[in-house]
Design a protein around this motif. Structure first.
Motif, mmCIF file in Angstrom:
data_model
loop_
_atom_site.group_PDB
_atom_site.id
_atom_site.type_symbol
_atom_site.label_atom_id
_atom_site.label_comp_id
_atom_site.label_asym_id
_atom_site.label_seq_id
_atom_site.Cartn_x
_atom_site.Cartn_y
_atom_site.Cartn_z
ATOM 1 N N SER A 122 2.663 8.943 11.501
ATOM 2 C CA SER A 122 3.883 9.664 11.848
ATOM 3 C C SER A 122 5.141 8.985 11.299
ATOM 4 N N ARG A 123 5.021 7.656 11.001
ATOM 5 C CA ARG A 123 6.181 6.938 10.442
ATOM 6 C C ARG A 123 5.687 5.717 9.687
ATOM 7 N N VAL A 124 6.385 5.393 8.608
ATOM 8 C CA VAL A 124 6.044 4.224 7.790
ATOM 9 C C VAL A 124 7.279 3.346 7.676
ATOM 10 N N ALA A 142 0.835 -1.209 0.000
ATOM 11 C CA ALA A 142 0.000 0.000 0.000
ATOM 12 C C ALA A 142 0.868 1.256 0.000
ATOM 13 N N GLU A 143 0.442 2.236 -0.770
ATOM 14 C CA GLU A 143 1.153 3.512 -0.837
ATOM 15 C C GLU A 143 0.677 4.392 0.330
ATOM 16 N N VAL A 144 1.538 4.555 1.294
ATOM 17 C CA VAL A 144 1.203 5.339 2.485
ATOM 18 C C VAL A 144 2.346 6.297 2.755
ATOM 19 N N LYS A 145 2.004 7.486 3.235
ATOM 20 C CA LYS A 145 3.049 8.471 3.560
ATOM 21 C C LYS A 145 2.729 9.144 4.885
ATOM 22 N N LYS A 146 3.724 9.787 5.424
ATOM 23 C CA LYS A 146 3.556 10.534 6.667
ATOM 24 C C LYS A 146 2.518 11.640 6.477
ATOM 25 N N GLY A 147 1.603 11.750 7.437
ATOM 26 C CA GLY A 147 0.553 12.753 7.357
ATOM 27 C C GLY A 147 -0.789 12.195 6.935
ATOM 28 N N TYR A 149 3.073 3.759 12.087
ATOM 29 C CA TYR A 149 2.980 4.288 13.461
ATOM 30 C C TYR A 149 2.150 5.563 13.394
ATOM 31 N N VAL A 150 1.105 5.580 14.196
ATOM 32 C CA VAL A 150 0.080 6.614 14.097
ATOM 33 C C VAL A 150 -0.019 7.399 15.396
#
Length: 315
Positions: free
Chosen positions: A240-242, A211-216, A254-255
């Motif tokens: 906050s971190r992937v 999955a394409e996930v980024k900070k924010g 990490y959320v």
């Protein structure tokens, strides 16, 4: 003067004359025959009396000041008490305004998500020796509260109800290591499971390792079967971190949760689930990016410096 018979007779005579003058003066009233003598004595001894009075006045004033200082101290103490009461009243008003603001914001979230909620106040936190993140709220079975109901506040997901008494209930916070909730990524269908880590960010395992996930990026609750223990669409937090996927079947995020679990006050128990999934509509507006100023640097050549294309000397 020596103590002789003559001196004693003189003393007795002077005392008798004094009593006689006093008697004549009292009987004479305003027309007393000794009034002139009194005025003359006042003229002679008046300045002396004023001087003695001036010398004695500071002592009298000091005594009065000491007496008045006690009264002033009492007034000061009363004013201090009034000020303390006023500060306490203002303090309670500030707290009331803060709580009303929390309640108003929570009701707006409930309205956006179409959640039927029961407002509650946090009255206790879990015992430290229990190694669990729990709170106690002041509503229970008599208020329609049941086990496995979603709990939220003005910021987002707080936890779920685990134990219900007649007038109170226990809530397991989302930060507890035994807590797990299904999540959905904003503006997409990527699903995962968030777990508590105490005072650290939530750990989320996405089911799609690619999955394409980024900070924010932001997450909401996915919801449970029959909406218990979780209703859908409640804000969870911000990525906050992937962690790199590394070819794994899942992807770890990490959320940072929206809710501050150490400063809970007013919460709401969802007693009626929404008729349809609110998806991302309950999330707060995204913060606008801060514009970066553009700096333009202009280099001005110094006088006499060679210009490009003309830096060769003429032959």
């Amino acid at each position: 003067m020596r103590d002789t018979r003559e001196s004693r007779l003189l003393l007795v005579l002077l005392i008798a004359v004094a009593f006689a003058l006093i008697t004549v003066d009292i009987r004479g009233g305003e027309d007393s025959p000794v009034d002139g003598a009194r005025q003359g004595a006042a003229t002679v001894f008046g300045p002396i009396e004023n001087g003695v009075s001036a010398a004695v006045d500071p002592i009298g004033n000091a005594v009065s000041a000491i007496r008045d200082s006690g009264e002033r101290h009492d007034r000061l103490a009363a004013l201090e008490q009034e000020n303390a009461a006023l500060k306490a009243r203002l303090g309670s008003d500030d707290r009331s305004r803060s709580r009303l603001k929390q309640l108003d914001k929570m009701l707006k979230i409930a309205g956006q998500g179409q959640y039927g909620i029961k407002g509650a106040e946090v009255i206790a936190i879990g015992a430290a020796q229990g190694f669990s993140w729990t709170i106690t709220i002041d509503v229970g079975a008599r208020d329609g509260i049941k086990r496995d109901m979603t709990v939220l506040n003005a910021e987002g997901l707080v936890g779920r109800v685990t134990t219900v008494g007649p007038d109170t209930a226990t809530v397991l916070l989302a930060s507890d290591p035994d807590f797990t909730v299904g999540t959905r990524m904003e503006s997409g269908d990527e699903l995962g499971f968030a777990s508590g880590q105490g005072d650290r960010p939530l750990r989320v395992e996405l089911l799609n390792g690619k999955a394409e996930v980024k900070k924010g990026d932001r997450l909401v609750t996915f919801g449970s079967q029959s909406d218990r223990p979780f209703v859908p669409g409640v804000p969870v937090g911000v990525v906050s971190r992937v962690d790199p996927s590394g070819g794994d079947l899942t992807r770890t995020l990490y959320v940072t949760p929206y809710v501050g679990f150490t400063k809970l006050d007013i919460v709401g128990v969802v007693v009626e689930a929404p008729k349809k999934d609110p998806r991302d509509t309950v999330l707060p507006p995204k913060p606008k990016p801060t514009p970066r100023p553009t700096v333009t640097v202009t280099v001005t050549p110094s006088p006499g410096a060679p210009v490009d294309g003309q830096n060769q000397q003429e032959q």
